[in-house]
Design a protein around this motif. Structure first.
Motif, PDB file in Angstrom:
ATOM      1  N   LEU A  39      26.015 -25.983  10.104  1.00  0.00           N
ATOM      2  CA  LEU A  39      26.503 -27.146   9.070  1.00  0.00           C
ATOM      3  C   LEU A  39      27.280 -26.331   8.126  1.00  0.00           C
ATOM      4  N   GLY A  56      26.634 -32.810   8.770  1.00  0.00           N
ATOM      5  CA  GLY A  56      25.420 -33.329   8.396  1.00  0.00           C
ATOM      6  C   GLY A  56      24.191 -32.250   8.836  1.00  0.00           C
ATOM      7  N   PRO A  57      23.035 -32.816   8.741  1.00  0.00           N
ATOM      8  CA  PRO A  57      21.810 -32.102   8.884  1.00  0.00           C
ATOM      9  C   PRO A  57      21.799 -31.745  10.498  1.00  0.00           C
ATOM     10  N   LYS A  85      19.036 -29.966  13.393  1.00  0.00           N
ATOM     11  CA  LYS A  85      17.426 -29.503  13.600  1.00  0.00           C
ATOM     12  C   LYS A  85      17.717 -28.392  14.561  1.00  0.00           C
ATOM     13  N   VAL A 139      14.529 -28.751  10.384  1.00  0.00           N
ATOM     14  CA  VAL A 139      15.754 -29.496   9.937  1.00  0.00           C
ATOM     15  C   VAL A 139      16.419 -28.564   8.975  1.00  0.00           C
ATOM     16  N   TYR A 140      17.697 -28.402   8.988  1.00  0.00           N
ATOM     17  CA  TYR A 140      18.638 -27.586   8.216  1.00  0.00           C
ATOM     18  C   TYR A 140      19.613 -28.505   7.396  1.00  0.00           C
ATOM     19  N   LYS A 141      19.704 -28.430   6.365  1.00  0.00           N
ATOM     20  CA  LYS A 141      20.749 -29.276   5.466  1.00  0.00           C
ATOM     21  C   LYS A 141      20.924 -28.694   4.250  1.00  0.00           C
ATOM     22  N   GLU A 164      20.114 -25.628   1.845  1.00  0.00           N
ATOM     23  CA  GLU A 164      19.806 -24.484   2.309  1.00  0.00           C
ATOM     24  C   GLU A 164      20.669 -23.732   3.107  1.00  0.00           C
ATOM     25  N   GLY A 176      26.879 -27.886   4.513  1.00  0.00           N
ATOM     26  CA  GLY A 176      26.623 -29.321   5.189  1.00  0.00           C
ATOM     27  C   GLY A 176      27.493 -29.432   6.196  1.00  0.00           C
ATOM     28  N   THR A 198      28.288 -35.669  14.714  1.00  0.00           N
ATOM     29  CA  THR A 198      27.134 -35.499  13.973  1.00  0.00           C
ATOM     30  C   THR A 198      25.907 -35.141  15.105  1.00  0.00           C
TER      31      THR A 198
END
Length: 787
Positions: free
Chosen positions: A20, A708-709, A711, A716-718, A721, A724, A779
């Motif tokens: 992301l 978007g996030p 996994k 889940v990475y978003k 962190e 995006g 996505t």
């Protein structure tokens, strides 16, 4: 060209993990501006769901080139302030960064060769320059230009030091001696200053900090000149474009979609355990709100067609090119502006103001206004890329003033159309430097002399730029005779900032003594104590460390929680002097502050290759394994065990040499050399089901990007962190289908990844055919539905 290739590849890998990475790539090394085209818009398609066109009556139909005077009239600046022109074309062209010297002259970096058109024609030509701009008639506007260095390829940063200048020209860092403003005796400081990355993802900044080291954004290295030699040390990886500091020498920076990041602690500590992926208190989100409020429609961003990027009036919603931050620390502005953080957003043609506040270890910030900005322009070509406090206390704005700021590797067909519609490619000959000043209040630049005593007195200046320059000139001139005057400042106690600068000046001159530091460790002001703890490694040796141990122990016993992380960081420097004293200090801290995440990580920063042994010892002292010290130790121990099982990427590189090369130059910057991801940038490629699973989904990500996030391995990475949004490289002509297949195979076979089915150029071609008319990024949900 090669940099661009690398960029695209970076995306590749990101894609594999369904990154992301949010278009971090937008930042042109010096043009973070590019980030501006990263996200974008609700009102998109009157066409198919994958179309990249925005229609509507609110969309601008032209973007005329304005004179500097006309441009200022288009700027909306906070009440009580005004914008003044400092320099413009033809005196400067495509400026991206600057330094002031003690004469008040501006040394400007010009990246004239950046993106001459939408395909980057001639970008590899040596057109970059470093020039000196001077104000000969004293009217505040530069009227003289002197080229110091020319024939540079995409230069991005400079730093004046001693009788010379550092110049960042990726992948190299050069040092030139200066004689009568002429560059001579070119010396290579670092052949890998920008090792990997690309135009948008390479180190920059070269910020000469309070602690006498030079730091860069988008880098994990710091530099220091010692005699004729250059010291290079590992530090924390920070930011993307632009870097600054507060009065305590703590560093601040950002990534293209994040308003402001920074450190809670001094920059030179805690980067000593290679097994530790992150250290609490470093690379922290300082301002959580990433909203921006342009005063004009901004459809010319790279993904303006995506829902949520633009609002109903076609204005950018969130940062996409945050860059060039500065902490204002002068007295020309009113008191309430002191310590504020200003951040540039070239894609939305604005500058944001943030208010910062300290609370214990933490530094938190918030936007200064509701639904408005400190400065915003109606001119689409206004591209503020770097901000500075100047010798007169004004805030200086470097304006690239170009239509194209997105690099070709990620330039979407949508944005190409926007550029064409409003004739944004030309001209390439513009560039401006402005300053923001209060109305009816003018600052006057301090006159520096070679009088060492005058320089010492300037360490008390209310202007932070003046204090820093005075400190640097004392070091550059090697004025050791001022030691008594500096020591007088250490005991005066009436000006903590003068004390701090005097201490670091003594350190830089090699004159700081244990007797100077010991009293400072006992000061009631916690900021002075932490400065003394930070400088302590410079005076510690085998014979005197015993003087400091009782003082450090007393701080711990007195519950000096603000000092505790610093004491833990210091154990690294005590260890070579006395391993037993260092260990005892860490054990004591682990017992008293076992639930404190900042102290825990500071302790762990000392424990490379000793994590498991220390875990067992600490458990005997404090048997509650649920405490922060044990949780964070376990995390590092797991990472160590995991990395030992990783395959040798060197062997895989022999099978896929082009893929490995592209990974190193494009993907590694955000995903890490070990494929385990980089905090605030991108998730892991290592052990990622998106990389090792269905190769067609991986290729979909590489070719069209991901938003978007995501996994990865159950997590889940978003944002924040990671970034995006991961841009695509499918539209780039820099990579063949065979190149893309090589990169995919390299990451599918490296580290813990053991995919058995190979990706072929035909697979890439087939994926292109399958999504022939697609321009939108995928996505995670869309990918999951693909057969």
């Amino acid at each position: 060209m090669r940099q661009i290739e690398q960029l695209s590849l970076e995306l590749l890998n990101k894609t594999k993990q369904v990154y992301l990475i949010r278009n971090v790539l937008y930042f042109l090394p010096a043009l973070v501006l590019i980030a501006g085209f990263t996200l974008l818009a609700k009102n998109h398609q009157n066409h198919s769901k994958n179309a990249l066109v925005i229609d509507g009556p609110k969309k601008p139909t032209s973007s005329p080139v304005l004179s500097p005077e006309e441009g200022i009239k288009k700027m909306h600046v906070e009440d009580g302030f005004m914008v003044k022109l400092v320099a413009s074309e033809p005196l400067t062209t495509a400026p991206v960064a600057l330094n002031f010297d003690e004469k008040g002259r501006i040394w400007v970096v010009e990246m004239e060769d950046y993106m001459p058109d939408t395909i980057g024609t001639g970008e590899d030509q040596p057109l970059g320059k470093v020039a000196i701009l001077s104000d000969k008639n004293g009217d505040g506007v530069m009227d003289d230009r002197k080229v110091v260095i020319d024939s540079l390829v995409l230069p991005r940063a400079i730093c004046l030091i001693e009788n010379g200048i550092l110049v960042a020209e990726p992948p190299y860092l050069w040092y030139y001696d200066l004689k009568d403003d002429k560059a001579i005796n070119k010396t290579l400081v670092d052949a890998k200053y920008a090792d990997g990355g690309n135009v948008e993802h390479q180190p920059n900044g070269l910020f000469r900090a309070l602690d006498n080291w030079i730091y860069s954004a988008k880098s994990a290295k710091r530099y220091r000149k010692k005699g004729s030699k250059w010291l290079v040390e590992k530090t924390h990886f920070r930011g993307q474009w632009g870097i600054t500091q507060d009065d305590q020498g703590r560093l601040f920076y950002n990534t293209n979609s994040e308003n402001l990041l920074g450190d809670y602690f001094s920059p030179g500590l805690g980067a000593t355990n290679e097994h530790q992926r992150a250290v609490s208190g470093y690379v922290k989100k300082i301002v959580a709100d990433n909203r921006v409020y342009p005063v004009r429609p901004t459809p010319g961003v790279n993904r303006g067609y995506l829902e949520g990027v633009l609002d109903d009036s076609l204005r950018l919603v969130n940062f996409t090119a945050a860059c060039g931050p500065v902490i204002y620390n002068a007295d020309l502005f009113d008191k309430e502006y002191y310590g504020n953080a200003f951040v540039a957003e070239p894609s939305a043609n604005l500058i944001k103001r943030n208010l910062l506040q300290e609370d214990g270890y933490r530094i938190d910030g918030r936007e200064a206004y509701v639904k408005k900005e400190f400065l915003a322009s109606e001119d689409e070509r206004f591209r503020p890329v770097s901000l500075y406090v100047g010798p007169d206390g004004a805030m200086y704005v470097v304006d690239l003033y170009r239509g194209i700021i997105q690099h070709k590797t990620y330039l979407t067909p949508y944005l190409k159309n926007e550029i064409k519609e409003r004739n944004l490619t030309q001209p390439l000959s513009c560039g401006r430097i402005y300053k923001v000043v209060p109305v009816n209040k003018s600052g006057e630049a301090v006159k520096f002399s070679k009088d060492a005593n005058q320089l010492v007195s300037l360490l008390q200046s209310p202007n932070g730029w003046v204090r820093n320059k005075a400190q640097q000139l004392l070091l550059d001139g090697k004025y050791k005779t001022v030691a008594p005057a500096l020591r007088k400042n250490l005991v005066a106690g009436n000006n903590p900032l003068a004390l701090t600068h005097s201490m670091w000046t003594l350190e830089g001159l090699g004159l700081l003594q244990p007797s100077d530091v010991l009293p400072l460790l006992k000061q009631t002001d916690p900021k002075i104590r932490t400065q003394a703890l930070t400088v302590l490694p410079s005076v510690l040796n085998k014979t005197n460390y015993v003087q400091f141990m009782p003082v450090l122990q007393k701080m711990i016993n007195q519950d000096d929680s603000l000092a505790a992380p610093y004491i833990a960081f210091l154990a690294h420097h005590i260890q070579p002097l006395s391993a037993s004293a260092s260990k005892q200090l860490l054990l004591t801290l682990s017992k008293k502050y076992a639930s404190n995440q900042y102290v825990a990580d500071a302790i762990i920063s000392n424990l490379q290759d000793k994590e498991t042994a220390f875990y067992q010892e600490a458990l005997r002292v404090n048997p509650d394994s649920s405490l922060a010290i044990f949780k964070q130790l376990k995390r590092v121990m797991t990472d160590v065990a995991w990395s030992k099982n990783n395959s040798n990427a060197v062997d895989i590189a022999k099978l896929y040499p082009k893929g490995a090369a592209l990974f190193g130059t494009i993907c590694q910057t955000c995903h890490g050399k070990d494929g385990n991801g980089v905090p605030s940038l991108a998730p892991p490629l290592n052990n990622s089901e998106w990389v090792t699973g269905d190769k067609n989904k991986l290729l979909s990500i590489i070719l069209y990007g991901l938003t978007g996030p995501v996994k990865v391995a159950g997590k889940v990475y978003k944002a924040p962190e990671i970034n995006g949004d991961m841009p695509s490289i499918g539209a780039s002509k820099e990579f063949t289908d065979a190149d893309i297949a090589q990169v995919a195979n390299f990451i599918r076979s490296s580290w813990l990844n053991k995919a058995t089915d190979k990706v072929t150029a035909a697979d890439v071609t087939n994926t292109r055919k399958r999504f022939k008319n697609r321009e939108k990024t995928f996505t995670m949900e869309e990918l999951a539905k693909l057969p």
